[in-house]
Scaffold this active site. Structure first.
Site, PDB file in Angstrom:
ATOM      1  N   GLY A  48      17.858  62.607  31.719  1.00  0.00           N
ATOM      2  CA  GLY A  48      19.129  63.207  31.358  1.00  0.00           C
ATOM      3  C   GLY A  48      19.551  64.246  32.373  1.00  0.00           C
ATOM      4  O   GLY A  48      19.213  64.162  33.558  1.00  0.00           O
ATOM      5  N   SER A  49      20.260  65.237  31.909  1.00  0.00           N
ATOM      6  CA  SER A  49      20.819  66.258  32.796  1.00  0.00           C
ATOM      7  C   SER A  49      19.771  67.275  33.228  1.00  0.00           C
ATOM      8  O   SER A  49      18.703  67.408  32.597  1.00  0.00           O
ATOM      9  CB  SER A  49      21.955  66.994  32.085  1.00  0.00           C
ATOM     10  OG  SER A  49      21.446  67.769  31.011  1.00  0.00           O
ATOM     11  N   GLY A  67      16.708  68.900  31.090  1.00  0.00           N
ATOM     12  CA  GLY A  67      15.328  68.979  31.557  1.00  0.00           C
ATOM     13  C   GLY A  67      14.780  70.386  31.464  1.00  0.00           C
ATOM     14  O   GLY A  67      13.617  70.598  31.092  1.00  0.00           O
ATOM     15  N   GLU A  98      13.342  62.892  34.632  1.00  0.00           N
ATOM     16  CA  GLU A  98      14.275  62.301  35.586  1.00  0.00           C
ATOM     17  C   GLU A  98      15.645  62.861  35.265  1.00  0.00           C
ATOM     18  O   GLU A  98      16.221  62.555  34.219  1.00  0.00           O
ATOM     19  CB  GLU A  98      14.308  60.781  35.500  1.00  0.00           C
ATOM     20  CG  GLU A  98      15.217  60.175  36.568  1.00  0.00           C
ATOM     21  CD  GLU A  98      15.638  58.759  36.293  1.00  0.00           C
ATOM     22  OE1 GLU A  98      16.821  58.446  36.550  1.00  0.00           O
ATOM     23  OE2 GLU A  98      14.805  57.975  35.801  1.00  0.00           O
TER      24      GLU A  98
END
Length: 462
Positions: free
Chosen positions: A208-209, A213, A230
């Site tokens: 995600g963003s 994270g 990721e």
């Protein structure tokens, strides 16, 4: 408990609604996962891998229903047949290497009278927090190797694709997995944070963003939960003077606009050597103009809506800012009748006369827009490619293998491609640098990330 709603990008209607799990039920889910995992860890690797092959075959039978579900949930055209082909490639590969990847390691030297080895043991309970853009592929990257490695898995899928988690659960049940070993749960952000803070999760995989994270890391702080993150990307491509022009154009158009540009490793910025620049731009614009924007349930549609209006608005703002600073737009949105301001339906756009003062060249757009810049040589291309807080993939288009390797060695990225892009090879580790994240998935290293090393130092005789 609260409601989770999927609003379809097709027409703005409510497509699905579910209720989040209660805290007591979540506690029971965790207890069941721990119990099932202890028994599952004793099952031979070959049998665990065979279960994942059964899961794959179950997914095959479900795919005809999944394809239109994906169109309704996140807008991908049905003509692309969902994600099964890539899912199959990844599952079969991770199954094929499982026994070799998880077999004990032995020291390179030999000591008579001793048995010395390192076993790979499961971490325990793995939480997968999956995104909507490739909802099956991003999740399966961790789910399948985690289960083969002997872990239990809890999946929390994105609200936009909440039915995907149910399909995973259905396929796992069809594969006869032990009860409790795999669970699909709907959680609020607060529940997810509290779950991570509890220490009940041994590994957390999140796609995600960057902000998301950081929230995952902060929630798990002090628990020693290992992360697999990721996050954002702004993946570049460099077309050298010796590139096969037609081939580069065809593949980079697809790499930039497939899935309406909503790809983790989609191409968002292109640097072209001056010798090819004019011809490249002309052909790139011509081919991009052939997309058919429309209802993803229509077989003629090759570019569907973005997953939500707010995502399209971000792309529109990036494009508008670039134009205000002097960029040139090569496509007329009016030539795509389905393009409608204030909706997820967004025409593709190609921008030139761009530079790195523009957000469209440095911030993640994650949509159907790409900027193209002229460069004089490899050194200029590398400097611009590295001018980003992200580093997931980068592609070099050339007929010179040595040049691609030399350029690739200078790029801060997780994967270097030559003459291809927007593809994940399960035999290679999937990882990123800088703000793109931490950790590794797939390949043999993916198994290492989902296990812990345990040494055995055994003396034969006294």
């Amino acid at each position: 408990m609260s409601e989770v709603i999927c609003v379809s990008p097709i027409d703005g209607s409510e497509y699905a609604r579910r209720t989040t799990i209660g805290d007591e039920a979540l506690g029971r889910t965790l207890d069941a996962a721990r119990t099932a995992q202890r028994a599952w860890a004793q099952v031979p690797v070959a049998e665990r891998a065979a279960a994942m092959t059964r899961f794959l075959e179950a997914m095959r039978t479900l795919n005809p229903a999944i394809v239109p579900e994906l169109a309704w949930q996140m807008g991908r055209p049905v003509r692309y047949s969902g994600e099964f082909r890539s899912l199959e490639e990844r599952v079969r590969y991770m199954v094929s290497i499982a026994e070799r990847a998880l077999e004990p390691l032995r020291p390179l030297d030999d000591k008579p009278g001793f048995e010395r080895l390192i076993r790979r043991e499961p971490l325990g309970t793995v939480l997968v927090v999956a995104p909507w853009n490739y909802p099956f592929l991003t999740a399966v990257n961790t789910i399948v190797p985690a289960l083969i490695a002997g872990n239990a898995v809890i999946l929390k899928h994105a609200a936009q694709t909440l039915l995907v988690g149910e399909r995973f659960a259905e396929a796992m049940a069809m594969a006869d997995l032990p009860p409790g070993l795999f669970s699909n749960v709907l959680l609020t952000h607060d529940q997810t944070a509290r779950l991570l803070a509890s220490g009940a999760i041994n590994h957390a995989s999140f796609t995600g963003s960057v902000a998301g994270g950081k929230a995952i890391e902060q929630a798990a702080a002090g628990t020693f939960t290992t992360p697999g993150l990721e996050l954002g990307g702004k993946d570049p491509a460099y077309v050298r003077a010796d590139a096969a022009l037609d081939y580069a154009v065809e593949n980079l158009v697809d790499g930039a606009f497939f899935n309406s540009g909503q790809s983790c490793c989609g191409v968002e910025r292109i640097y072209v050597h001056a010798d090819l620049y004019d011809r490249f731009v002309e052909q790139f614009v011509e081919l991009t103009g052939q997309y058919v924007l429309g209802n993803p349930l229509d077989a003629a549609t090759s570019l569907g809506p973005m997953a939500a209006t707010r995502f399209a608005e971000l792309v529109r703002s990036h494009t508008a800012e670039a134009l205000a600073k002097g960029a040139r737009a090569h496509l007329d949105p009016a030539s795509f009748p389905a393009n409608q301001p204030g909706t997820p339906y967004l025409a593709p756009q190609v921008l030139t006369n761009v530079d790195h003062t523009m957000r469209v060249m440095v911030e993640e757009s994650f949509g159907p827009v790409v900027g193209i810049m002229k460069v004089a040589n490899d050194a200029e291309a590398v400097t611009l490619m590295n001018d980003s807080p992200y580093g997931l993939t980068a592609s070099v288009w050339t007929s010179d293998l040595e040049a691609a390797q030399n350029v690739g060695a200078q790029i801060a990225t997780g994967t270097v491609y030559m003459n291809r892009c927007d593809y994940l090879d399960p035999g290679l580790v999937w990882t990123g640098v800088k703000d793109t994240g931490r950790g590794a998935s797939l390949s043999t290293l993916g198994y290492e990330a989902l296990t812990r090393a345990k040494s055995y130092h055994l003396r034969h005789t006294l």
